[in-house]
Design a protein around this motif. Structure first.
Motif, PDB file in Angstrom:
ATOM      1  N   PRO A   1       0.801  -1.228   0.000  1.00  0.00           N
ATOM      2  CA  PRO A   1       0.000   0.000   0.000  1.00  0.00           C
ATOM      3  C   PRO A   1       0.838   1.285   0.000  1.00  0.00           C
ATOM      4  N   VAL A   2       1.959   1.281   0.727  1.00  0.00           N
ATOM      5  CA  VAL A   2       2.799   2.487   0.767  1.00  0.00           C
ATOM      6  C   VAL A   2       3.421   2.754  -0.601  1.00  0.00           C
ATOM      7  N   GLY A   3       3.989   1.715  -1.218  1.00  0.00           N
ATOM      8  CA  GLY A   3       4.583   1.893  -2.538  1.00  0.00           C
ATOM      9  C   GLY A   3       3.556   2.309  -3.576  1.00  0.00           C
TER      10      GLY A   3
ATOM     11  N   SER B   1      -4.283  12.277   0.503  1.00  0.00           N
ATOM     12  CA  SER B   1      -3.027  11.664   0.074  1.00  0.00           C
ATOM     13  C   SER B   1      -3.105  10.143   0.204  1.00  0.00           C
ATOM     14  N   LEU B   2      -2.929   9.460  -0.928  1.00  0.00           N
ATOM     15  CA  LEU B   2      -2.944   7.999  -0.891  1.00  0.00           C
ATOM     16  C   LEU B   2      -1.715   7.455  -0.172  1.00  0.00           C
ATOM     17  N   THR B   3      -0.618   8.210  -0.233  1.00  0.00           N
ATOM     18  CA  THR B   3       0.584   7.787   0.501  1.00  0.00           C
ATOM     19  C   THR B   3       0.319   7.784   2.000  1.00  0.00           C
ATOM     20  N   ALA B   4      -0.342   8.840   2.500  1.00  0.00           N
ATOM     21  CA  ALA B   4      -0.655   8.916   3.929  1.00  0.00           C
ATOM     22  C   ALA B   4      -1.606   7.805   4.341  1.00  0.00           C
ATOM     23  N   LEU B   5      -2.617   7.554   3.521  1.00  0.00           N
ATOM     24  CA  LEU B   5      -3.566   6.494   3.854  1.00  0.00           C
ATOM     25  C   LEU B   5      -2.895   5.126   3.804  1.00  0.00           C
ATOM     26  N   GLY B   6      -2.021   4.919   2.805  1.00  0.00           N
ATOM     27  CA  GLY B   6      -1.271   3.678   2.756  1.00  0.00           C
ATOM     28  C   GLY B   6      -0.360   3.527   3.957  1.00  0.00           C
ATOM     29  N   GLY B   7       0.171   4.661   4.459  1.00  0.00           N
ATOM     30  CA  GLY B   7       1.026   4.622   5.643  1.00  0.00           C
ATOM     31  C   GLY B   7       0.264   4.183   6.881  1.00  0.00           C
TER      32      GLY B   7
END
Length: 403
Positions: free
Chosen positions: A148-150, A258-264
């Motif tokens: 998810p983060v990548g 932010s999809l990066t934040a949600l993946g984090g």
């Protein structure tokens, strides 16, 4: 026929991690696909859970194929199929294509899970079975964290859903090359590896691995197979929430785009679980199970409270609680299965297949139910109600006794 060229430990480990990462990369993309393609919550959860429909037969069939084919060839074919599935997801234009690609992803992951686990146990030089069991569980933790983060980073950078899945396909292609060539060139070493892999396990080492996982611990009488499997299923059901509609619910409740934040946030769950698994190997199984289920209930309560209040700290509390709960619960359930199998070693294959199948079916049923009820009531009310049901089930398992 026995495997002539055992797969090196690092190759087996990386293959499973990358496969899990590719399967979990869509975690942060479901909401975008739902908006682009115009489907509802039920379809979204079906796309997520479709991989379980492929995963379960992949796990079961690979157990039969391994005796005739060996891990290396199975890992190669499954990884190649996973590359194709990732590329199809990158260009999918309708929900049917998404579901079909996820089915192939699940089948590939099931084969890779079983084949890489077998390869890890056959790797040379041999390692204690408790260490190998930890490596097997860590592949899921690390892959489900990195995926998810990548994918979030690539999606935010590109503004679309294509690049994340192309990235997954590239990573799988590199692993395919590694599986094909690594450890496949030395005939002498292969002969030594094959002999060591076929060597019997000393009784003391086998007892330690199959029991609680800590040297010198008493081997506690395990519960029944169904109770153990449902314990793992409760844990994976909560993880399934984070991997399916969870990012969308978090984004809406917290106002985060932010999809990066949600993946984090999703990665926090799995990263914490991994740390707990590494640190908790010396904890007695009944205590670890009760700690795990207790933290699961706390994580469930925190997530429900976050949905109702939109509080970021509650979201972080819920993620950590879910991670601690999953780490303790899944590892202790797997150790308890080992203790059960020690008493009936001839049942090892069928019992382990059913154990994984029940755990992942619980995940699929919970997430699909969330989608169905979400289309009727709305996702937030549906999540709160079904989280309450999951909390009640976890509490029941928490107070269950060993026989």
């Amino acid at each position: 026929m026995a495997e002539a060229r055992p797969v090196p430990r690092i190759t087996s480990f990386l293959a499973a991690i990358v496969a899990f990462a590719a399967v979990n990369a869509p975690t942060v993309l479901y909401a975008a696909w739902r908006e682009q393609l115009g489907f509802g919550a039920t379809t979204q959860t079906l796309v997520y859970a479709a991989y379980v429909a492929g995963l379960v037969p992949g796990l079961v069939l690979t157990g039969r194929w391994l005796g005739r084919t060996g891990p290396r060839l199975l890992l190669g074919w499954a990884t190649a199929g996973s590359v194709v599935a990732a590329l199809v997801l990158a260009v999918a234009a309708d929900p049917v294509t998404l579901v079909a690609a996820r089915l192939v992803q699940g089948l590939g992951l099931g084969v890779i899970m079983a084949a890489s686990s077998a390869a890890l146990y056959q790797a040379v030089p041999p390692r204690p079975r408790t260490t190998t069991a930890l490596l097997v569980t860590l592949t899921a933790i690390l892959g489900a964290s990195l995926g998810p983060v990548g994918a979030g980073l690539l999606a935010d950078a590109s503004g679309g859903t294509t690049l994340p899945m192309v990235g997954a396909a590239v990573a799988l292609t590199l692993v395919l090359g590694l599986v094909t060539v690594h450890g496949a060139s030395s005939t002498a070493r292969d002969a030594v590896a094959s002999a060591a892999a076929d060597a019997p396990v000393p009784p003391a080492a086998d007892a330690s691995a199959a029991g609680s996982g800590a040297t010198g611990q008493a081997d506690v009488e395990p519960r029944g197979h169904l109770a153990i499997s449902l314990t793992a299923g409760a844990s994976w059901s909560l993880v399934g929430l984070y991997q399916s509609v969870g990012p969308g619910l978090l984004g809406a409740a917290l106002g985060v785009d932010s999809l990066t934040a949600l993946g984090g946030i999703v990665a926090i769950v799995l990263a914490v679980a991994g740390v707990v698994q590494v640190a908790s190997r010396g904890v007695a199984v009944p205590l670890a199970r009760r700690l795990g289920l207790g933290f699961l209930v706390l994580g469930i309560a925190g997530f429900a409270a976050m949905l109702l209040t939109g509080n970021l700290w509650l979201a972080l509390f819920a993620s950590v609680g879910a991670g601690v709960g999953h780490g303790f619960t899944y590892l202790s359930a797997t150790q308890e299965m080992g203790s059960l199998i020690r008493r009936r070693p001839e049942r090892a294959g069928p019992w382990m297949s059913r154990y994984f199948a029940i755990a992942y079916l619980c995940l699929a049923v919970f997430t699909v139910s969330l989608g169905l009820v979400g289309d009727l009531w709305g996702l937030v009310p549906a999540a709160v109600v079904l989280l309450g049901v999951l909390a009640a089930g976890s509490a029941a398992l928490l107070f269950s006794r060993n026989r």
